[in-house]
Scaffold this motif. Structure first.
Motif, mmCIF file in Angstrom:
data_model
loop_
_atom_site.group_PDB
_atom_site.id
_atom_site.type_symbol
_atom_site.label_atom_id
_atom_site.label_comp_id
_atom_site.label_asym_id
_atom_site.label_seq_id
_atom_site.Cartn_x
_atom_site.Cartn_y
_atom_site.Cartn_z
ATOM 1 N N THR A 1 0.826 -1.201 0.000
ATOM 2 C CA THR A 1 0.000 0.000 0.000
ATOM 3 C C THR A 1 0.862 1.254 0.000
ATOM 4 O O THR A 1 0.523 2.226 -0.671
ATOM 5 C CB THR A 1 -0.936 0.007 1.229
ATOM 6 N N LEU B 1 2.040 1.951 -3.533
ATOM 7 C CA LEU B 1 0.965 2.489 -4.354
ATOM 8 C C LEU B 1 0.726 3.965 -4.042
ATOM 9 O O LEU B 1 0.567 4.777 -4.962
ATOM 10 C CB LEU B 1 -0.312 1.676 -4.146
ATOM 11 N N TYR C 1 9.274 0.729 -10.725
ATOM 12 C CA TYR C 1 8.327 1.623 -10.051
ATOM 13 C C TYR C 1 8.338 3.013 -10.679
ATOM 14 O O TYR C 1 7.289 3.667 -10.774
ATOM 15 C CB TYR C 1 8.656 1.722 -8.567
ATOM 16 N N THR D 1 5.212 4.886 -12.383
ATOM 17 C CA THR D 1 4.867 6.261 -12.003
ATOM 18 C C THR D 1 4.665 7.127 -13.234
ATOM 19 O O THR D 1 3.733 7.943 -13.282
ATOM 20 C CB THR D 1 5.965 6.859 -11.108
#
Length: 78
Positions: A2, A5, A62, A66
């Motif tokens: 989480t 995210l 990541y 993004t």
């Protein structure tokens, strides 16, 4: 999971703000379009260092996520 995210969405939103700031304040058109006025490019470049520092080589993935999240946010708001 989480936290990642939230970090991805936060940096993607921040990238949109920065790209919008550069686009509206560059009246003389002196800044290049890439990487400053493109939300995908600026999203990648502002997130690559924190993600690589925190997560190692998986941070590259990541940062890519993004940049695509920034593009998706941009498409939904325009």
């Amino acid at each position: 999971m989480t936290n990642i995210l939230i970090l991805i969405l936060g940096l993607a939103s921040f990238a949109n703000l920065i790209a919008d700031f550069f686009t509206t304040n560059d009246k003389k058109n002196q800044l290049p379009t890439k990487p400053f006025k493109c939300e995908k490019c600026i999203g990648f470049w502002i997130s690559i260092i924190p993600f690589m520092w925190t997560f190692g080589w998986i941070g590259f993935m990541y940062a890519c996520i993004t940049s695509f999240a920034a593009a998706y946010i941009y498409k939904q708001t325009v």
